[in-house]
Design an enzyme around this catalytic site. Structure first.
Site, PDB file in Angstrom:
ATOM      1  N   GLU A   1       9.463   1.276  10.901  1.00 43.39           N
ATOM      2  CA  GLU A   1      10.482   2.299  10.599  1.00 43.39           C
ATOM      3  C   GLU A   1       9.779   3.634  10.736  1.00 43.39           C
ATOM      4  OE1 GLU A   1      13.515   1.639  10.174  1.00 43.39           O
ATOM      5  OE2 GLU A   1      13.591  -0.443   9.530  1.00 43.39           O
TER       6      GLU A   1
ATOM      7  N   GLU B   1       9.785  16.140  15.376  1.00 45.87           N
ATOM      8  CA  GLU B   1      10.173  15.973  13.975  1.00 45.87           C
ATOM      9  C   GLU B   1       9.423  17.012  13.130  1.00 45.87           C
ATOM     10  OE1 GLU B   1       8.725  12.445  11.877  1.00 45.87           O
ATOM     11  OE2 GLU B   1      10.727  12.192  11.033  1.00 45.87           O
TER      12      GLU B   1
ATOM     13  N   LYS C   1       0.839  -1.201   0.000  1.00 40.75           N
ATOM     14  CA  LYS C   1       0.000   0.000   0.000  1.00 40.75           C
ATOM     15  C   LYS C   1       0.875   1.252   0.000  1.00 40.75           C
ATOM     16  CE  LYS C   1      -1.932   2.790   2.868  1.00 40.75           C
ATOM     17  NZ  LYS C   1      -1.890   3.966   1.990  1.00 40.75           N
TER      18      LYS C   1
ATOM     19  N   CYS D   1      13.362  10.771   7.089  1.00 45.41           N
ATOM     20  CA  CYS D   1      13.369  10.296   8.477  1.00 45.41           C
ATOM     21  C   CYS D   1      14.763  10.380   9.077  1.00 45.41           C
ATOM     22  CB  CYS D   1      12.853   8.867   8.526  1.00 45.41           C
ATOM     23  SG  CYS D   1      13.725   7.797   7.383  1.00 45.41           S
TER      24      CYS D   1
ATOM     25  N   SER E   1       4.948   7.537  10.191  1.00 46.27           N
ATOM     26  CA  SER E   1       5.101   8.334  11.411  1.00 46.27           C
ATOM     27  C   SER E   1       5.028   7.448  12.655  1.00 46.27           C
ATOM     28  CB  SER E   1       3.986   9.376  11.468  1.00 46.27           C
ATOM     29  OG  SER E   1       2.735   8.717  11.446  1.00 46.27           O
ATOM     30  N   THR E   2       5.583   7.944  13.733  1.00 45.25           N
ATOM     31  CA  THR E   2       5.545   7.207  15.001  1.00 45.25           C
ATOM     32  C   THR E   2       4.100   7.063  15.474  1.00 45.25           C
ATOM     33  OG1 THR E   2       7.789   7.817  15.592  1.00 45.25           O
ATOM     34  CG2 THR E   2       6.321   7.294  17.424  1.00 45.25           C
TER      35      THR E   2
END
Ligand code: NAD
Length: 450
Positions: A228, A352, A153, A262, A207-208
Site C-alpha cells: 500500500e 506526492e 514494525k 495516502c 512510500s513507493t
C-alpha cells in the site's frame, strides 16, 4: 542506541525507547514461529471470541489510545478518536469474518474436490507514521483471523500506540508470541523481516520508494507482499456538480491529517466553466480550516510529523501560492493550508507532497478530465463530483485508481476493499478481500472410487 519519540506539536520528547536490531528481529520471528502451530489450531469460534475481546478492549481504552496517537502524530484529538473507533470496528469485522471465509467444492470426476484457505505462517507487518494504529489494525485483523502469527514494525517516529495495543492483545487472551511488536529502523528491522526465510509474507504500507525495495528484498525468498504505497489522487469537479458542497468538502480531503494521507485528493481538477467560482469557494472554505493545538476539541488540522518533513513539504510551494493559511506561533512543525494553481505536468501536480498543499488544475471536458486524472504514476483513490449519474459511472470506470467516491471524498471503511493500482501498490486491505491476502488456497482431491 535509544530512540527519542517526539510530540510534533511541541517538538518536545515524550518517550525514550530501546531500538531493536537484527538479533531482536530474529528472536521475534522465532517467537512468532513457535506460536504458530497452536494459534492456527485455535477453533474459529475461539479465535473470533479473542478478536472480539480485543475489539472491546480497544473500545474501553479508546480515549487513552486516541490521546497517545494525538500526541505522537500531532493529530487533532477528535480525528484520533474516530481512528481508534475504526480500529475497534476492524477487529469486530475480522472476528466476524473468520467463519465466513469459505473454501469451495468443485465438481470433478471420480471424487470430491475441495479447497481450504490455509494461513501463511509468520507474517511481517510494516506500517508508516501517518495512521499508525489504524493501518496496523488493517493488517493485524485479517492476519490473525486467518490463523497467522505476526511481527509488527511500527514507524520509528510513531511506535507508542502499537506498543500499547500489544499490551491489550495479551490482555484479550491472545497467547504470547502470536503478536510481536518491534521498534527499530526500517533499514534494519524492516529489511531483516523482508529477507527472513521464516517470514512468509510482508504486509507493507509506506512510500513507493521503500515499497520497491521491499518487493526486491522479498524476491529472495519468493515472499508474498501486499504493498500500500503513495498516491496523488484527483478530485474531479464537473461544472454541473453541486459546487458549494464540493468546495466545502475539498479542503478536508487534502488537509485532513495535515495532508499526510495516502488518499489525499491533492490534485483538484475543475472544469473551466466553473473554475473561477469554485476557486473562490475553495479559498473561503480553506480559510475556515481550524489549525492549532491537537488537544483542542475544535482543532481540525495539527502540525506535520517532523522538522525534516516540513522542509520537504515547503520545497514544493512557490513563493506566491493562490492561498496560504495561518499557523500557530512557537514550537511544533506547523505548515499552513496551501492552494497552488498548477498545470498537469508541474512537479506539484505529479509528485506526492504528503503535506497540506493542494494543486488546482483546470480541465476542458470529460475526456480531458480522465486524461489528466490518469497522468500519474500513482493510482490510489479519487473523487468525482457531478449531477450526471451516467457520467459519474463512465469516469469512475475510466480513472485508474483502486478506490473512488462519487459526490463524496470518503473511501475507507472497515468492510470495503481498499488498495491501489499502478505504483500505488497491489493487494487489498479491509473487507473480505484482505482475508485472501493473508491465506493461500489449497486444493484437495479426494477419490471416491472403490
Ligand atoms: P516509509 O516508506 O518511509 O516507511 C514506512 C515503513 O517502512 C516504516 O515503518 C519504515 O521504518 C519502514 N522501512 C523503511 N525502510 C525500510 C526498508 N528498507 N525495509 C523495510 N522497511 C523499511 O513511509 P512513511 O514516510 O512512514 O509514510 C509515508 C508514505 O506512506 C507515503 O508515501 C504515503 O503515501 C504512504 N502511505 C500509503 C498508504 C496506503 O494505504 N496506500 C497509507 C498510508 C501511507
Amino acid at each position: 542506541m535509544s530512540l527519542v519519540v517526539v510530540n510534533p506539536a511541541t517538538a518536545e520528547p515524550i518517550a525514550e525507547l530501546e531500538r531493536a536490531g537484527v538479533e531482536e528481529t530474529d528472536a521475534a520471528v522465532a517467537s512468532a514461529k513457535a506460536a504458530y502451530p497452536a494459534w492456527r489450531a485455535v477453533s474459529p469460534q475461539d479465535r473470533a471470541r479473542l478478536l472480539r475481546r480485543l475489539a472491546a478492549l480497544v473500545e474501553e481504552h479508546a480515549e487513552e489510545l486516541a490521546r497517545i496517537e494525538s500526541q505522537n502524530v500531532g493529530k487533532p484529538i477528535a480525528g484520533a478518536r474516530g481512528e481508534v473507533g475504526m480500529v475497534a470496528q476492524v477487529f469486530h469485522f475480522y472476528a466476524g469474518a473468520i467463519d465466513k471465509h469459505y473454501g469451495e467444492t468443485i465438481p470433478v470426476a471420480g471424487g470430491v474436490d475441495v479447497t481450504f484457505r490455509e494461513p501463511l505462517g509468520v507474517v511481517g507487518l510494516i506500517v508508516p507514521w501517518n495512521f499508525p494504529l489504524n493501518i496496523a489494525s488493517w493488517k493485524l485483523g485479517p492476519a490473525l483471523a486467518c490463523g497467522n502469527t505476526v511481527v509488527l514494525k511500527p514507524a520509528e517516529l510513531t511506535p507508542l500506540s502499537a506498543l500499547r495495543l500489544a499490551e491489550l492483545i495479551l490482555e484479550a487472551g491472545i497467547p504470547e508470541g502470536v503478536v510481536n511488536v518491534l521498534v527499530g529502523k526500517g533499514s534494519v528491522v524492516g529489511q531483516r523481516l523482508v529477507e527472513h526465510p521464516d517470514v512468509a509474507k510482508i504486509g507493507f504500507t509506506g512510500s513507493t520508494e521503500v515499497g520497491r525495495s521491499v518487493m526486491e528484498g522479498a524476491a529472495g525468498t519468493i515472499k508474498r507482499v501486499t504493498l500500500e504505497l503513495g498516491g496523488k489522487s484527483a478530485n474531479v469537479v464537473f461544472a454541473d456538480a453541486d459546487l458549494e458542497r464540493a468546495a466545502a468538502a475539498a479542503p478536508y480531503a487534502v488537509f485532513d491529517n495535515a495532508g499526510q494521507d495516502c488518499c489525499a485528493r491533492s490534485r483538484i481538477l475543475v472544469q473551466r466553466g466553473a473554475y473561477d467560482r469554485f476557486a473562490e469557494l475553495l479559498v473561503a472554505a480553506t480559510g475556515n480550516v481550524r489549525v492549532g493545538d491537537p488537544a483542542d476539541e475544535a482543532t481540525e488540522m495539527g502540525p506535520l510529523i517532523s522538522a525534516a518533513h516540513r522542509e520537504t513539504v515547503a520545497g514544493f510551494v512557490p513563493d506566491e501560492p493562490l492561498f496560504r493559511g495561518d499557523v500557530p506561533d512557537g514550537p511544533g512543525f506547523w505548515f499552513p493550508c496551501t492552494l497552488v494553481e498548477a498545470a498537469p505536468a508541474d512537479r506539484i501536480a505529479q509528485e506526492e507532497v504528503f503535506g497540506p498543499v493542494a494543486a488546482l488544475i483546470p480541465f476542458d471536458d470529460e475526456a480531458d478530465a480522465v486524461r489528466i486524472a490518469n497522468d500519474s504514476p500513482y493510482g490510489l483513490s479519487g473523487s468525482i463530483w457531478t449531477r450526471d449519474g451516467a457520467r459519474a459511472l463512465r469516469v469512475a470506470r475510466a480513472v485508474e485508481t483502486g478506490v473512488l467516491s462519487v459526490n463524496s471524498n470518503s473511501s475507507v471503511r472497515a468492510h470495503t476493499p481498499f488498495g491501489g493500482m499502478k505504483q500505488s501498490g497491489f493487494g487489498r486491505e479491509l473487507g473480505m478481500e484482505a482475508m485472501n491476502g493473508y491465506s493461500e488456497v489449497k486444493n484437495v482431491f479426494i477419490s471416491t472410487e472403490v
